[in-house]
Scaffold this motif. Structure first.
Motif, PDB file in Angstrom:
ATOM      1  N   ASP A 184       0.837  -1.193   0.000  1.00 46.76           N
ATOM      2  CA  ASP A 184       0.000   0.000   0.000  1.00 46.76           C
ATOM      3  C   ASP A 184       0.875   1.247   0.000  1.00 46.76           C
ATOM      4  OD1 ASP A 184      -2.403  -1.597   0.311  1.00 46.76           O
ATOM      5  OD2 ASP A 184      -1.753  -1.899   2.376  1.00 46.76           O
ATOM      6  N   ASP A 185       0.763   2.046  -1.062  1.00 45.75           N
ATOM      7  CA  ASP A 185       1.566   3.267  -1.149  1.00 45.75           C
ATOM      8  C   ASP A 185       0.726   4.535  -1.034  1.00 45.75           C
ATOM      9  OD1 ASP A 185       0.274   3.428  -3.580  1.00 45.75           O
ATOM     10  OD2 ASP A 185       2.091   3.418  -4.803  1.00 45.75           O
ATOM     11  N   ALA A 186      -0.587   4.380  -0.823  1.00 48.67           N
ATOM     12  CA  ALA A 186      -1.465   5.540  -0.721  1.00 48.67           C
ATOM     13  C   ALA A 186      -2.608   5.223   0.244  1.00 48.67           C
ATOM     14  CB  ALA A 186      -2.019   5.927  -2.091  1.00 48.67           C
ATOM     15  N   PHE A 187      -3.191   6.271   0.801  1.00 51.15           N
ATOM     16  CA  PHE A 187      -4.315   6.088   1.711  1.00 51.15           C
ATOM     17  C   PHE A 187      -5.137   7.361   1.769  1.00 51.15           C
ATOM     18  CE2 PHE A 187      -1.111   8.065   4.363  1.00 51.15           C
ATOM     19  CZ  PHE A 187      -1.836   8.970   5.117  1.00 51.15           C
ATOM     20  N   PHE A 188      -6.371   7.214   2.180  1.00 53.33           N
ATOM     21  CA  PHE A 188      -7.175   8.359   2.586  1.00 53.33           C
ATOM     22  C   PHE A 188      -8.084   7.912   3.715  1.00 53.33           C
ATOM     23  CE2 PHE A 188      -9.876   6.393  -0.663  1.00 53.33           C
ATOM     24  CZ  PHE A 188     -11.113   6.371  -0.043  1.00 53.33           C
ATOM     25  N   GLY A 189      -8.459   8.843   4.529  1.00 51.27           N
ATOM     26  CA  GLY A 189      -9.330   8.537   5.656  1.00 51.27           C
ATOM     27  C   GLY A 189     -10.164   9.739   6.026  1.00 51.27           C
ATOM     28  N   THR A 190     -11.314   9.471   6.593  1.00 52.27           N
ATOM     29  CA  THR A 190     -12.198  10.527   7.082  1.00 52.27           C
ATOM     30  C   THR A 190     -12.598  10.209   8.514  1.00 52.27           C
ATOM     31  OG1 THR A 190     -13.065  10.870   4.845  1.00 52.27           O
ATOM     32  CG2 THR A 190     -14.303  11.842   6.667  1.00 52.27           C
ATOM     33  N   PHE A 191     -12.368  11.149   9.404  1.00 54.08           N
ATOM     34  CA  PHE A 191     -12.760  11.020  10.807  1.00 54.08           C
ATOM     35  C   PHE A 191     -13.945  11.952  11.057  1.00 54.08           C
ATOM     36  CE2 PHE A 191      -8.423   9.690  12.842  1.00 54.08           C
ATOM     37  CZ  PHE A 191      -8.331   8.639  11.928  1.00 54.08           C
ATOM     38  N   PHE A 192     -15.004  11.403  11.631  1.00 54.06           N
ATOM     39  CA  PHE A 192     -16.206  12.188  11.915  1.00 54.06           C
ATOM     40  C   PHE A 192     -16.323  12.415  13.425  1.00 54.06           C
ATOM     41  CE2 PHE A 192     -16.996   9.754   8.062  1.00 54.06           C
ATOM     42  CZ  PHE A 192     -17.483  10.707   7.182  1.00 54.06           C
ATOM     43  N   TYR A 193     -16.471  13.684  13.800  1.00 57.69           N
ATOM     44  CA  TYR A 193     -16.669  14.060  15.201  1.00 57.69           C
ATOM     45  C   TYR A 193     -18.040  14.727  15.325  1.00 57.69           C
ATOM     46  CZ  TYR A 193     -11.609  13.454  15.893  1.00 57.69           C
ATOM     47  OH  TYR A 193     -10.330  12.948  15.968  1.00 57.69           O
ATOM     48  N   ASP A 194     -18.922  14.132  16.119  1.00 54.30           N
ATOM     49  CA  ASP A 194     -20.220  14.761  16.344  1.00 54.30           C
ATOM     50  C   ASP A 194     -20.060  16.054  17.109  1.00 54.30           C
ATOM     51  OD1 ASP A 194     -21.460  12.666  15.033  1.00 54.30           O
ATOM     52  OD2 ASP A 194     -21.737  11.510  16.879  1.00 54.30           O
ATOM     53  N   ASN A 195     -19.101  16.091  17.990  1.00 54.83           N
ATOM     54  CA  ASN A 195     -18.748  17.326  18.690  1.00 54.83           C
ATOM     55  C   ASN A 195     -17.364  17.157  19.288  1.00 54.83           C
ATOM     56  OD1 ASN A 195     -19.058  16.280  21.572  1.00 54.83           O
ATOM     57  ND2 ASN A 195     -21.115  15.908  20.735  1.00 54.83           N
TER      58      ASN A 195
END
Length: 286
Positions: A184-195
Motif C-alpha cells: 500500500d503506497d497511498a491512503f485516505f481517511g475521514t474522521f467524523f466528530y459529532d462534537n
C-alpha cells in the motif's frame, strides 16, 4: 547497537567518538546492566519482538512509530511493562508532534484563534512515481505500507488535537501498481466528530497520503473554523537538517526554523464580516 561494526570500523564511533560503547547484537544490549532504556528504530515488523525482549529484560523502551502492527501486540507490551515494580516505561516516538508547523497549528486551535473547527485536512503527499528500491518500506507484509509509515503521524496529530472520533472511514491501496500487489503506497481517511470539547458544531477530518502528487510545495494543512482559517504548505525542516553531512546540531539556532517562504497563511474574519489574511511565522520546531 550497530550490526556491521567491527573493532576497527564503526559509523557510530566515527560520528560520536571512540569512547562510546558499540555492540553488534541485541543480546549484548539486553545483558548490559548499564543500559536502562533502549530505543527501537528497526523495521515495523520487528518492533513487537524486540520490545518484548527489552521489557522482559527489565529495561525501559522507546519505540519508533508504529508501536506495533496490531493492537493486541501493543496491549501485551503495555501489560508486561506494568507487571514490573515499579512499572517500566514504554513509549512511542512521535516526533511529528514537535514539527514547527504542527506547533503553530496547535497554538491557533487551542487558543481559539480559529473559533470552532468545522473542517481539518492533513496531508503527507509526495511526487515519487517510481519505487526508490533497496528499502524495507517498499515491501508488503505485516505492519508495512504508507499508512503505518506516514499515516501514523497524521493520525497521531489528529488525536492530539481533537481526541477519538465517533466514526471513521478510509482506504489503503497501491496507487502506482508497482511492487507487490498488497504493498500500500497511498491512503485516505475521514474522521467524523459529532462534537469536540468546547465546540458546538460537528467536525470532519480528512487524511491523505499519496506518492503521485506533482505539486510543489505540497499542501500540509488546511483548517477552517468559525473565526478563520489556516493553510500551510511544505514540511518541517528538522528531518532534512539531521540528514545533512554532518548533521545540523540541535543546539544550532537555525535548527527547527522553517523557511520564510513556507510559513502558513492565517485568514481571520473581521468585525465588519470581511476577511483579512497574513503570513505568520511558524513556531520553532524541536
Amino acid at each position: 547497537m550497530e550490526r556491521s561494526a567491527t573493532a576497527t570500523k564503526s559509523e557510530a564511533r566515527s560520528r560520536y567518538g571512540n569512547e562510546i560503547k558499540v555492540v553488534t547484537t541485541i543480546d549484548e544490549v539486553l545483558s548490559d546492566p548499564e543500559v536502562r532504556c533502549v530505543v527501537v528504530g528497526t523495521p515495523n515488523s520487528t518492533h513487537y519482538g524486540f520490545a518484548k525482549s527489552i521489557l522482559q529484560a527489565g529495561k525501559h523502551v522507546i519505540i519508533e512509530k508504529p508501536l506495533t502492527p496490531s493492537v493486541s501486540e501493543a496491549n501485551e507490551l503495555i501489560q508486561i511493562a506494568k507487571s514490573h515494580s515499579p512499572p517500566l516505561i514504554i513509549a512511542t516516538y512521535q516526533n511529528r508532534r514537535f514539527d514547527s508547523d504542527f506547533l503553530t497549528l496547535a497554538r491557533l486551535i487551542f487558543n481559539g484563534t480559529l473559533g470552532n473547527i468545522s473542517s481539518f485536512e492533513t496531508r503527507y503527499d509526495r511526487w515519487r512515481p517510481q519505487l526508490k528500491g533497496g528499502t524495507w518500506k517498499e515491501q508488503a507484509g505485516k505492519g508495512q505500507g504508507v499508512l503505518y509509515d506516514l499515516g501514523s503521524h497524521l493520525i497521531d496529530q489528529v488525536l492530539v488535537l481533537f481526541g477519538i472520533p465517533n466514526r471513521i472511514f478510509g482506504q489503503i491501496y497501491n496507487s502506482r501498481k508497482l511492487g507487490p500487489d498488497d504493498f500500500d503506497d497511498a491512503f485516505f481517511g475521514t474522521f467524523f466528530y459529532d462534537n469536540v470539547p468546547g465546540s458546538n458544531i460537528p467536525l470532519v477530518v480528512h487524511l491523505h497520503g499519496s506518492p503521485l502528487s506533482a505539486v510543489e510545495p505540497q499542501l500540509r494543512y488546511s483548517v477552517k473554523g468559525t473565526k478563520g482559517s489556516f493553510v500551510k504548505y511544505g514540511i518541517d525542516p528538522q528531518e532534512d537538517q539531521l540528514k545533512l553531512d554532518p548533521p545540523m546540531s540541535t543546539s544550532d539556532p537555525a535548527f527547527g526554523v522553517e523557511a520564510e517562504q513556507l510559513v502558513g497563511v492565517l485568514t481571520l474574519v473581521q468585525s465588519d464580516g470581511t476577511l483579512k489574511s497574513e503570513r505568520i511565522t511558524s513556531e520553532h520546531g524541536r
